[in-house]
Each structure stands twice: as structure tokens, then as C-alpha cells.
Design an enzyme around this catalytic site. Structure first.
Site, short mmCIF file in Angstrom:
data_model
loop_
_atom_site.label_atom_id
_atom_site.label_comp_id
_atom_site.label_asym_id
_atom_site.label_seq_id
_atom_site.Cartn_x
_atom_site.Cartn_y
_atom_site.Cartn_z
N GLU A 21 -42.59 -30.64 -27.39
CA GLU A 21 -41.83 -31.75 -27.70
C GLU A 21 -40.51 -31.70 -26.82
O GLU A 21 -39.51 -31.01 -27.07
CB GLU A 21 -41.23 -31.82 -29.12
CG GLU A 21 -42.39 -31.93 -30.13
CD GLU A 21 -41.93 -32.52 -31.58
OE1 GLU A 21 -42.20 -33.23 -32.08
OE2 GLU A 21 -40.67 -31.87 -32.04
N GLY A 81 -36.85 -39.13 -30.32
CA GLY A 81 -35.95 -40.23 -30.97
C GLY A 81 -35.34 -41.07 -29.84
O GLY A 81 -34.51 -42.09 -30.16
N SER A 125 -41.22 -39.49 -29.28
CA SER A 125 -41.25 -41.09 -29.10
C SER A 125 -42.59 -41.64 -29.17
O SER A 125 -43.05 -42.45 -28.12
CB SER A 125 -40.45 -41.34 -27.82
OG SER A 125 -39.04 -41.11 -28.16
N LYS A 142 -38.62 -35.64 -41.14
CA LYS A 142 -37.15 -35.21 -41.07
C LYS A 142 -36.33 -35.45 -42.33
O LYS A 142 -36.94 -35.48 -43.62
CB LYS A 142 -36.48 -35.98 -39.87
CG LYS A 142 -37.50 -35.74 -38.52
CD LYS A 142 -36.67 -36.20 -37.37
CE LYS A 142 -37.74 -35.90 -36.14
NZ LYS A 142 -37.14 -36.20 -34.93
N ASN A 177 -43.46 -35.90 -39.09
CA ASN A 177 -42.38 -35.48 -39.34
C ASN A 177 -41.42 -36.20 -40.02
O ASN A 177 -40.90 -37.03 -39.27
CB ASN A 177 -41.77 -34.60 -38.19
CG ASN A 177 -40.58 -33.60 -38.51
OD1 ASN A 177 -39.95 -33.72 -39.82
ND2 ASN A 177 -39.84 -33.55 -37.24
N GLU A 234 -34.33 -29.77 -33.60
CA GLU A 234 -33.31 -29.86 -34.45
C GLU A 234 -32.97 -28.75 -34.98
O GLU A 234 -31.78 -28.63 -35.52
CB GLU A 234 -33.62 -31.13 -35.20
CG GLU A 234 -33.72 -32.46 -34.45
CD GLU A 234 -34.59 -33.56 -34.95
OE1 GLU A 234 -34.97 -33.42 -36.14
OE2 GLU A 234 -34.86 -34.55 -34.20
N HIS A 290 -38.47 -26.58 -34.65
CA HIS A 290 -38.37 -27.91 -34.28
C HIS A 290 -36.74 -27.73 -33.50
O HIS A 290 -35.86 -27.12 -33.78
CB HIS A 290 -38.19 -28.72 -35.43
CG HIS A 290 -38.17 -30.25 -34.88
ND1 HIS A 290 -36.85 -30.92 -34.59
CD2 HIS A 290 -39.12 -31.23 -34.90
CE1 HIS A 290 -37.09 -32.17 -33.96
NE2 HIS A 290 -38.44 -32.33 -34.26
P1 PGA Z 1 -39.87 -38.88 -32.61
O1 PGA Z 1 -39.41 -37.39 -33.25
O2 PGA Z 1 -41.32 -39.40 -32.88
O3 PGA Z 1 -38.92 -39.63 -33.63
O4 PGA Z 1 -39.32 -39.08 -31.23
C1 PGA Z 1 -40.62 -36.32 -33.07
C2 PGA Z 1 -40.30 -35.23 -33.50
O5 PGA Z 1 -39.15 -34.82 -33.67
O6 PGA Z 1 -40.99 -34.51 -34.21
#
Ligand code: PGA
Length: 245
Positions: free
Chosen positions: A159, A165, A205, A11, A9, A91, A89
Site C-alpha cells: 500500500e 484515500g 485507492s 478503518k 478495511n 495509519e 497499516h
Molecule cells: P483506500 O484505503 O482504498 O481508501 O485508499 C486503502 C487502505 O488504507 O487499506
């Protein structure tokens, strides 16, 4: 037998120059499927450059077309060369106030357009500390996934919001507890055949240094990777760990 899936992803990261990473990721091709979800303006070019790598969107609107400035429909993603779309997601849920009902409607639109959807669920740190994790995940699964789910059209990504992140990940036991729980919930709702065929990804992460141990957890069929999917050097190591799992 569920085919493992390494999903990236990107983003809101990447311009056309970054599509060179896709060529380098092809080196890791093995038994696992590889998917990259770049920002929408890159989807057409990514689909042309992708070779064996599948390309997906990061969201879609629930409608096919219409007066929705700035939004993108599932039909458009498919037309641009996408085969998958990430939905719900955290976010999107937090930045855009998306509810389980919104995610479910988007998922129906994605399936109608012939896309596979990766529906994301996950608890906040407060919810985990209040011992509400499984209730939250159960509610999100029930509310976000439409009735027509199959192992072909649906992937679920667990997640934890607090792991995205941050460099923090749950313990392997905690990941296993949630993934086993999700498997049971899917089997109860959709029957054993469908419930067993839906792939369950862990996200939050995932890095080259922790991928192998995460992929050893029961009912983890791959990963949804943010930051470590931006550079082929990192993502190839994660794909290699998945191929070896
Ligand atoms: P990250 O994000 O691997 O940077 O923690 C994962 C995600 O939001 O899908």
C-alpha cells in the site's frame, strides 16, 4: 495456486446498521475469498452476520492480556469470531508510531492465537521520488514478517502511503515492479514453496473503475480496499473483477 483475496478495511467507519452491507456482499461470492475488517466493536456481530465472508481485526496488541488500556489482543479477536488481522497499516505506523519490530511482535501474537495476518508495507511519496521504494519495501518485509511465515498464515499488502484515500494509484508497471520484487524477496527468505504461496495484495485507492486493470498485474493476488469496501455496491464490483481475473 493462490486463492485470490478481496479484503475490505473499514478503518474507523461503521456502526451496527452498516452490517447490512455484509449480506449484500454475499451476492458476489465466487472463487475469491472475501474478508471484511470492521472496527473492533462490530467484530462479534459481523462474524455472526458474515456467512461466507471472513471477518478480521485492524490491529492487535503483541501481548495476550494485561494492563494495556484501550488495546485488544489477538486472542480476543479470535474469540470474537475474527480469522484475520491487518498489521502495520501505514495509519498505525504513522498515528501510533508502530515500527517494523512492533509489527513483527504483533504478527507472532496473531499467529499464536490462530489468526492469519495481513502485513502492510508501502513507501511515502518522498521515498518514491527519491527512488528508494524497493529499499523501503525490502526493509519493511525483512523487519515486519516473523520467521514462521507460511502461505497459510501470511498475506502481504503493498500500500503506497501516497495512494491511500487519495484517488491516486501507481502505474501498473510500478505496481508490478513492487509485487515482483516482494515475491522474489519472500522466495529468497522462506524458500520457493512458501514464497510462492503467500498472497500479495495491492491497496490504495482501489475502485470499481481501476480494479480489473490492477488485478491483471503479475503477482497481484487481490486487494486491500478502504473507502470502496464500505458500500456493498462498490465492493461487489471489485470482487466481481477479482473473480474474473
Ligand atoms: P483506500 O484505503 O482504498 O481508501 O485508499 C486503502 C487502505 O488504507 O487499506
Amino acid at each position: 495456486m493462490r486463492v485470490k483475496l478481496a479484503a475490505g478495511n473499514w478503518k474507523m467507519n461503521g456502526t451496527r446498521a452498516d452490517l447490512a452491507q455484509l449480506a449484500a456482499m454475499q451476492e458476489a461470492t465466487g472463487k475469491a475469498e472475501i474478508l471484511i475488517c470492521p472496527p473492533s466493536p462490530l467484530i462479534s456481530a459481523a462474524a455472526e452476520a458474515a456467512g461466507q465472508i471472513a471477518i478480521g481485526g485492524q490491529d492487535c496488541h503483541a501481548n495476550t492480556s494485561g494492563a494495556h488500556t484501550g488495546d485488544i489482543s489477538a486472542v480476543m479477536l479470535k474469540d470474537a469470531g475474527a480469522s484475520h488481522v491487518i498489521l502495520g497499516h501505514s495509519e498505525r505506523r504513522s498515528d501510533h508510531g508502530e515500527s517494523d519490530a512492533d509489527v513483527r511482535a504483533k504478527c507472532v501474537a496473531a499467529w499464536d492465537a490462530g489468526l492469519k495476518s495481513i502485513v502492510c508495507v508501502g513507501e511515502t511519496l518522498d521515498q518514491r521520488e527519491a527512488h528508494n521504494t524497493l529499499d523501503i519495501i525490502g526493509g519493511q518485509l525483512a523487519g515486519s514478517i516473523p520467521d514462521a511465515a507460511t502461505g497459510h498464515n501470511l498475506v502481504v499488502a503493498y500500500e503506497p502511503v501516497w495512494a491511500i484515500g487519495t484517488g491516486k494509484i501507481p502505474t501498473l508497471d510500478q505496481i508490478g515492479e513492487v509485487h515482483d520484487f516482494m515475491r522474489v524477496k519472500l522466495e529468497q527468505r522462506f524458500g520457493e514453496g512458501v514464497g510462492r504461496s503467500v498472497r500479495l495484495l495491492y491497496g490504495g485507492s482501489v475502485k470499481p473503475g481501476n480494479a480489473a486493470e490492477i488485478f491483471g498485474v503479475s503477482n497481484v493476488d487481490g486487494a486491500l480496499v478502504g473507502g470502496a469496501s464500505l458500500k456493498a455496491a462498490d465492493f461487489v464490483l471489485i470482487i466481481t473483477a477479482l473473480n474474473a481475473s
